[in-house]
Design an enzyme around this catalytic site. Structure first.
Site, PDB file in Angstrom:
ATOM      1  N   TRP A 356       0.816  -1.223   0.000  1.00 61.64           N
ATOM      2  CA  TRP A 356       0.000   0.000   0.000  1.00 61.64           C
ATOM      3  C   TRP A 356       0.846   1.269   0.000  1.00 61.64           C
ATOM      4  O   TRP A 356       0.303   2.379  -0.069  1.00 61.64           O
ATOM      5  CB  TRP A 356      -0.937   0.016   1.215  1.00 61.64           C
ATOM      6  CG  TRP A 356      -0.273   0.326   2.532  1.00 61.64           C
ATOM      7  CD1 TRP A 356       0.961  -0.102   2.941  1.00 61.64           C
ATOM      8  CD2 TRP A 356      -0.782   1.140   3.593  1.00 61.64           C
ATOM      9  NE1 TRP A 356       1.238   0.358   4.197  1.00 61.64           N
ATOM     10  CE2 TRP A 356       0.187   1.137   4.631  1.00 61.64           C
ATOM     11  CE3 TRP A 356      -1.947   1.858   3.795  1.00 61.64           C
ATOM     12  CZ2 TRP A 356       0.006   1.824   5.832  1.00 61.64           C
ATOM     13  CZ3 TRP A 356      -2.126   2.534   4.986  1.00 61.64           C
ATOM     14  CH2 TRP A 356      -1.165   2.516   5.983  1.00 61.64           C
ATOM     15  N   ASP A 357       2.180   1.116   0.082  1.00 62.86           N
ATOM     16  CA  ASP A 357       3.067   2.294   0.145  1.00 62.86           C
ATOM     17  C   ASP A 357       2.853   3.247  -1.031  1.00 62.86           C
ATOM     18  O   ASP A 357       3.237   4.416  -0.969  1.00 62.86           O
ATOM     19  CB  ASP A 357       4.533   1.853   0.208  1.00 62.86           C
ATOM     20  CG  ASP A 357       4.809   0.934   1.391  1.00 62.86           C
ATOM     21  OD1 ASP A 357       4.031  -0.015   1.576  1.00 62.86           O
ATOM     22  OD2 ASP A 357       5.786   1.154   2.110  1.00 62.86           O
ATOM     23  N   GLU A 495       0.511  -3.538  12.035  1.00 64.75           N
ATOM     24  CA  GLU A 495       0.709  -4.987  11.856  1.00 64.75           C
ATOM     25  C   GLU A 495       1.026  -5.732  13.147  1.00 64.75           C
ATOM     26  O   GLU A 495       1.166  -6.951  13.122  1.00 64.75           O
ATOM     27  CB  GLU A 495       1.855  -5.217  10.882  1.00 64.75           C
ATOM     28  CG  GLU A 495       1.620  -4.622   9.534  1.00 64.75           C
ATOM     29  CD  GLU A 495       2.737  -4.958   8.564  1.00 64.75           C
ATOM     30  OE1 GLU A 495       3.880  -5.135   9.004  1.00 64.75           O
ATOM     31  OE2 GLU A 495       2.446  -5.034   7.363  1.00 64.75           O
ATOM     32  N   LYS A 617       2.413  -0.654  15.946  1.00 60.27           N
ATOM     33  CA  LYS A 617       3.635  -0.519  15.159  1.00 60.27           C
ATOM     34  C   LYS A 617       3.665   0.851  14.475  1.00 60.27           C
ATOM     35  O   LYS A 617       4.695   1.481  14.339  1.00 60.27           O
ATOM     36  CB  LYS A 617       3.652  -1.623  14.098  1.00 60.27           C
ATOM     37  CG  LYS A 617       4.865  -1.591  13.198  1.00 60.27           C
ATOM     38  CD  LYS A 617       4.809  -2.736  12.201  1.00 60.27           C
ATOM     39  CE  LYS A 617       6.031  -2.772  11.316  1.00 60.27           C
ATOM     40  NZ  LYS A 617       5.924  -3.773  10.246  1.00 60.27           N
ATOM     41  N   GLN A 618       2.490   1.279  13.993  1.00 60.14           N
ATOM     42  CA  GLN A 618       2.457   2.490  13.170  1.00 60.14           C
ATOM     43  C   GLN A 618       1.064   3.100  13.199  1.00 60.14           C
ATOM     44  O   GLN A 618       0.123   2.513  13.738  1.00 60.14           O
ATOM     45  CB  GLN A 618       2.831   2.136  11.740  1.00 60.14           C
ATOM     46  CG  GLN A 618       1.864   1.207  11.060  1.00 60.14           C
ATOM     47  CD  GLN A 618       2.497   0.496   9.883  1.00 60.14           C
ATOM     48  OE1 GLN A 618       3.086  -0.558  10.030  1.00 60.14           O
ATOM     49  NE2 GLN A 618       2.363   1.084   8.707  1.00 60.14           N
TER      50      GLN A 618
HETATM   51  C1  BGC Z   1       4.800  -1.728   7.218  1.00 64.39           C
HETATM   52  C2  BGC Z   1       3.777  -1.677   6.101  1.00 64.39           C
HETATM   53  C3  BGC Z   1       4.479  -1.370   4.805  1.00 64.39           C
HETATM   54  C4  BGC Z   1       5.585  -2.367   4.552  1.00 64.39           C
HETATM   55  C5  BGC Z   1       6.370  -2.058   3.309  1.00 64.39           C
HETATM   56  C6  BGC Z   1       5.879  -2.724   6.858  1.00 64.39           C
HETATM   57  O1  BGC Z   1       6.873  -2.720   7.840  1.00 64.39           O
HETATM   58  O2  BGC Z   1       4.213  -2.112   8.424  1.00 64.39           O
HETATM   59  O3  BGC Z   1       2.819  -0.694   6.379  1.00 64.39           O
HETATM   60  O4  BGC Z   1       3.578  -1.424   3.755  1.00 64.39           O
HETATM   61  O5  BGC Z   1       6.484  -2.352   5.636  1.00 64.39           O
HETATM   62  O6  BGC Z   1       6.947  -0.802   3.400  1.00 64.39           O
END
Ligand code: BGC
Length: 802
Positions: A356-357, A495, A617-618
Site C-alpha cells: 500500500w506504500d 501490523e 507498530k504504526q
Molecule cells: C509496514 C507496512 C508497509 C511495509 C512495506 C511494513 O513494515 O508495516 O505498512 O507497507 O512495511 O513498506
C-alpha cells in the site's frame, strides 16, 4: 552533505552496507547498488546487487518440514567487477589489503554520478591514486558505464586489470532469508565477443526471464586509446578478461567499461543477446554517455525539484529522496508493467513486492509526472482478473487485491517469517490487510483529481473502483445485534495486532480505518457512477455483474457501517476490543531498546505477545486524518450517523501518539502530517525523524536491505502538500500554507490538470504564477477564497493576515 551531493570522506567498512543502498544507481529499468567494483558479496560488508524492475522469480524452500514458495526480486549478474594487481603478485586490489590514505565517495544527485577517490599504499609501499566513476544511464535504460583512473604515484611497472561479468550470483542480501532457497539464475552462455567485448547470458530458473549483458572495455593513456594485450576466460556463468598494461610513475591510465543490459521482457527487440551485441558497437564512450544521461536527469529535476533555500540539510536529503524515487520509477517504467516497490529496487527486503506504500508515493508523482502514476495504476488494472479470482476464492465478489503483490498479482505475503530475535519461524498473518484495496481505489481517485484524466477514469479507473466497492460490500456483513455492517477478520495498518489472544482464527473485527475506508470507496464508486457517461456505467455493470440490488446495498452500507469508539469517549478505537488490551510499559522498553522498536519481535522472543497490549507498530486510526480533511471526515461520520466532532482529532492524535512504537518508517510521516496544523513544532520534530529514516538508518539495519520509498516520497509530499495546505477539492486547487519556521521559504513547480504552476512561499507571502496550459483558466483557492487565474498570470498573496 551539500545540496546536490552526498559525500562520505572516511572509509568505514561497517557503514558500507548502508552506503551501498543509499548510493544505488538506477533508471526505473535497472538499479545497481553502490558496491565497490573490486569486491564480491560477503556476508558483512560488501553486497553488489543488480535488480531489474519487476524481475521476479519463485523458489520453494523446505522449512520445518513444510514446503514454502516465495517470489523474490532477483539479484542478476554483477556487471561491476573491475580490479587490478601488479603483475606477478597474487592478490587483487581490495581496500582490506592496502592502507587507505585518502577516501572520498560522492554521489552527485544532479548528474546521477557516483565517484570514489582513493589514495592508498600497498604492502610494498607503492602509493597509488584511484578515481572510479559510475552511472546508470537515465537516457538509455539499457546502458551503464564505469571508468577507473589509476595513477601510480611513486612506482612504475606492469599491471593486470581484470574486467568481469559475473553470473555466479545468489540472493543473499537479507540475513533472515538466507536459509531459504536463493538460487534464481541458471547459466546460458558467456564468452568474449570481439577483442574488447565480453557477454554473458543467464535465465531465471522459474519465471524464465532471460538477461544478456555485454561489456566493452577500453584503455586510454597519454590521451589516446591504446591497444593492450588481453586474455579471456569463460565458464557458462562467468566471463573475465585480463588486460596487460604498463604504467609509468605519475601517468594516469583510464580504463572504461561500458555495459548494455537487455532482457526477454524488453520491447522492440529480437532477442536480448543480439540486441546487446548489436548496440554495444554503436554505444559512445563514458563521457558521451554521461553527457546524455545527465541531460535526462536535468529534465527530471526541472519537473521534480523542490527548493528550500533556508534549510540546506533538509534540502539535500529531500533531493536524495526524489533521486531514489526517480531511480525506482521513471519514464522508463511507463508501459513496462511494473509497480512501485516499497523498498525500491535497491535491495532484497520485502522481495521487491508492491504494498500500500503507493499511497505515500503517488501524490508526489501525480503533481509532477502524472503519466507515471497512470502507468503504475495500470500495474493494478492488469492484475484485476487475479484480484477477482482471489475475492471469489475467499467467498466474496468484486476484486480483492493482495497485500503483497509481485509478478502476476497473486498474494505474495510470506506464509511464515523468521523472528531474528528468537530464531523462531512464525505464521505471518499480515496478509489480512484488506485495506490495501481501499488504497488502490483512493489512488485512482487522487490521480483523477490531480489530472482530470477522464479517459483513464472511464476505461480503467472506474472498473477498479467498482470492483473494489463490490468487494467491500460483500465482505461487510450486517449484524442484527449492532444494527450496522461489520468487517471481521482483518488486520489494520498496525501490523502488531493480527489476532485476539486465544482465538482460533487470525484477524480482528472492525478495524476503524478499514471500515471508514470501505465506506469512502463505496461513496466514491457511487460518485463515479454519476460522473462518467451512462453507457459506460451500463457496460461496467454488465461486465462486473453489478445489479440494482448491489447498488442499493452499497448505499445502505455507506450509511450504516459500524465504527468502534473507546467506551463513551470521542476516541476512535483501532478495532473492536482494543480498549480491553493492557497498557504497555513504554518507558521500560524504550530505555532498553530505543525509540523505533520492533516490539512484535522483542515480545515474541520474551515468550510474550504484542497482541496483548495497546501498542501499535504504526499509525492506524491516524491514517484517517492523514488521508482526509476534517470536513471530509465529518461528512463520512455524519452520513454514518455518528457524532464525530473534528474538535476531537487532537485527542485522538494524542491518544495514539502515546501508544505507537513507530516500527515502520511510514508512521512518522503520518504523525508529522496530522500535527502540522495543531502543533507545528512536534510536526517538524516528527518530520525530521522521517527525513533521516534512511540516511541515518533509524530502524537500525533495515536500509542496507533497501531504501524505504514510502518514507522518502512521504517526506517530500509533507513539504509539497501538507505544509502548503495543498488540497484538490471540487475542481479547485486549494493552498493554505502553515510553513514551519525551520522550513523558512520554499518554491517549486507542479503540474495540475495539464498546467504548470510556479509556487513561491515565504513565512509572509505566497506568489503563484500560471504557465501556459491546455485550458485558459485555473481555479486556485488561497486561504479560503477562490481566484480564477488565466494563462501567464502572476499574483502575490499576503499570508500575515491569516
Ligand atoms: C509496514 C507496512 C508497509 C511495509 C512495506 C511494513 O513494515 O508495516 O505498512 O507497507 O512495511 O513498506
Amino acid at each position: 552533505m551539500q545540496e546536490w551531493k552526498i559525500t562520505y570522506d572516511t572509509w568505514e567498512p561497517e557503514a558500507q552496507p548502508l552506503r551501498e543502498s543509499l548510493c544505488t544507481l538506477g533508471n526505473g529499468y535497472i538499479a545497481t547498488r553502490g558496491a565497490f567494483e573490486e569486491e564480491s558479496a560477503d556476508e558483512k560488508i560488501h553486497y553488489p546487487g543488480t535488480y531489474l524492475a519487476g524481475g521476479y522469480n519463485r523458489r520453494t524452500s523446505t522449512i520445518a518440514g513444510e514446503e514454502i514458495e516465495n517470489e523474490d526480486l532477483v539479484n542478476w549478474p554483477n556487471w561491476l567487477p573491475l580490479t587490478f594487481r601488479v603483475k606477478g603478485e597474487e592478490v587483487w586490489f581490495s581496500l582490506s589489503n592496502v592502507q587507505v590514505l585518502e577516501f572520498v565517495q560522492e554521489l552527485d544527485l544532479k548528474l546521477g554520478l557516483l565517484t570514489r577517490s582513493l589514495l592508498f599504499k600497498d604492502t610494498a609501499n607503492r602509493e597509488t591514486k584511484l578515481v572510479s566513476s559510475r552511472f546508470v544511464s537515465m537516457a538509455n535504460p539499457h546502458a551503464a558505464a564505469q571508468a577507473w583512473e589509476l595513477t601510480p604515484l611513486n612506482w612504475s611497472g606492469e599491471i593486470e586489470v581484470k574486467v568481469t561479468l559475473d553470473g555466479r550470483i545468489k540472493n543473499s542480501g537479507v540475513a533472515r532469508y538466507r536459509s531459504l532457497e536463493s538460487q534464481h539464475l541458471e547459466p546460458i552462455e558467456a564468452d568474449q565477443y570481439d577483442e574488447d567485448t565480453l557477454y554473458l547470458v543467464v535465465q531465471t530458473n522459474q519465471s524464465k526471464v532471460r538477461m544478456a549483458q555485454a561489456a566493452r572495455t577500453t584503455v586510454v593513456y597519454d590521451g589516446k586509446r591504446q591497444a593492450v594485450s588481453r586474455q579471456s576466460m569463460a565458464t557458462p556463468n562467468y566471463v573475465e578478461q585480463v588486460l596487460h598494461i604498463s604504467c609509468k610513475q605519475g601517468q594516469s591510465i583510464a580504463v572504461e567499461k561500458v555495459v548494455l543490459i537487455y532482457t526477454s521482457r524488453d520491447f522492440a527487440i529480437s532477442e536480448p543477446l543480439q540486441e546487446a551485441l548489436k548496440n554495444i558497437e554503436r554505444l559512445g564512450n563514458f563521457k558521451q554517455l554521461l553527457e546524455v544521461s545527465s541531460r535526462a536527469w536535468l529534465r527530471f529535476w526541472n519537473r521534480c525539484d523542490l527548493e528550500l533555500t533556508c534549510n540546506e540539510e533538509a534540502q539535500s536529503v529531500l533531493r536524495l529522496h526524489i533521486f531514489h524515487l526517480l531511480q525506482t520509477v521513471s519514464a522508463h517504467s511507463v508501459g513496462r508493467d511494473v509497480g512501485v516497490p516499497a523498498r525500491g529496487w535497491h535491495g532484497e527486503a520485502y522481495r521487491g513486492h508492491i504494498f500500500w506504500d503507493e499511497l505515500f508515493i503517488f501524490p508526489f508523482l501525480n503533481l509532477r509526472l502524472p503519466d507515471l502514476t497512470r502507468a503504475l495504476l495500470m500495474y493494478r488494472y492488469r492484475r484485476l482478473p487475479e484480484a477477482r479470482y482471489a475475492a471469489l476464492e475467499a467467498g466474496y465478489r468484486g476484486a480483492m487485491f493482495p497485500w503483497q503483490s509481485g509478478s502476476n498479482g497473486r498474494e505474495e505475503s510470506q506464509i511464515i517469517h523468521l523472528n531474528p530475535k528468537s530464531g523462531r519461524w512464525l505464521p505471518d498473518n499480515t496478509f489480512l490487510q484488506r485495506h490495501i484495496n481501499a488504497a488502490v481505489a483512493y489512488n485512482v481517485w487522487q490521480y483523477y483529481q490531480a489530472t482530470h484524466d477522464k479517459e483513464f477514469l472511464t476505461f480503467y479507473g472506474a472498473e477498479l473502483i467498482f470492483e473494489i466497492a463490490q468487494f467491500w460490500s460483500t465482505i461487510a456483513i450486517f449484524s442484527n445485534e449492532k444494527g450496522r455492517y461489520e468487517i471481521r477478520n482483518v488486520v489494520g495498518p498496525d501490523e502488531y495486532h493480527t489476532e485476539y489472544l486465544g482465538s482460533s482464527s487470525p484477524g480482528l473485527n472492525n478495524n476503524a480505518y478499514t471500515n471508514v475506508m470501505a465506506v469512502w470507496v463505496i461513496q466514491c464508486a457511487l460518485q463515479v457512477m454519476d460522473l462518467i457517461d451512462d453507457s459506460r456505467v451500463s457496460e461496467l455493470k454488465d461486465k462486473c455483474a453489478i445489479s440494482t440490488e448491489d447498488v442499493e446495498r452499497w448505499q445502505h452500507i455507506s450509511q450504516r457501517m459500524y465504527v468502534p469508539f473507546i467506551g463513551e469517549s470521542n476516541i476512535i478505537a483501532q478495532f473492536e476490543g482494543y480498549e480491553q488490551l493492557k497498557e504497555f510499559p513504554w518507558e521500560e522498553y524504550k530505555a532498553n531498546y530505543g525509540e523505533a522498536m520492533r516490539l512484535d519481535r522483542i515480545l515474541e522472543s520474551e515468550n510474550d505477545s504484542v497482541n496483548k497490549y495497546k501498542a501499535s507498530k504504526q499509525a492506524d486510526v491516524l491514517m484517517l486524518f492523514y488521508l482526509f480533511s476534517s470536513e471530509e471526515l465529518l461528512q463520512i461520520f455524519q452520513q454514518l450517523d455518528y457524532k464525530f466532532d473534528p474538535e476531537s482529532i487532537p485527542d485522538n492524535i494524542a491518544y495514539y501518539a502515546q501508544r505507537t512504537s513507530h516500527g515502520s518508517t511510514l508512521s512518522k510521516i503520518v504523525h508529522s502530517w496530522v500535527l502540522a496544523r495543531s502543533d507545528r513544532k512536534r510536526s517538524w520534530f516528527n518530520f525530521e525523524i522521517a527525513l533521516m529514516s534512511d540516511v541515518e538508518d533509524v530502524q537500525g539495519g533495515t536500509t542496507p536491505e533497501g531504501i524505504h520509498l514510502g518514507a522518502m516520497a512521504g517526506t517530500v509530499d509533507l513539504i509539497q502538500r501538507c505544509y502548503t495546505g495543498l488540497e484538490i477539492r471540487d475542481g479547485v486547487l486549494w493552498l493554505n500554507p502553515v510553513l514551519p519556521d525551520e522550513l523558512g521559504c520554499l518554491s517549486f513547480q507542479l503540474r495540475y490538470r495539464s498546467h504548470w504552476l510556479s509556487l513561491e512561499f515565504t513565512q509572509s507571502k505566497l506568489i503563484i504564477t500560471i504557465d501556459k496550459g491546455w485550458s485558459k483558466e485555473v481555479k486556485i483557492g488561497v486561504l479560503g477564497e477562490v481566484y480564477t487565474f488565466t494563462t501567464g498570470e502572476k499574483r502575490e498573496f499576503d499570508l500575515k493576515h491569516k
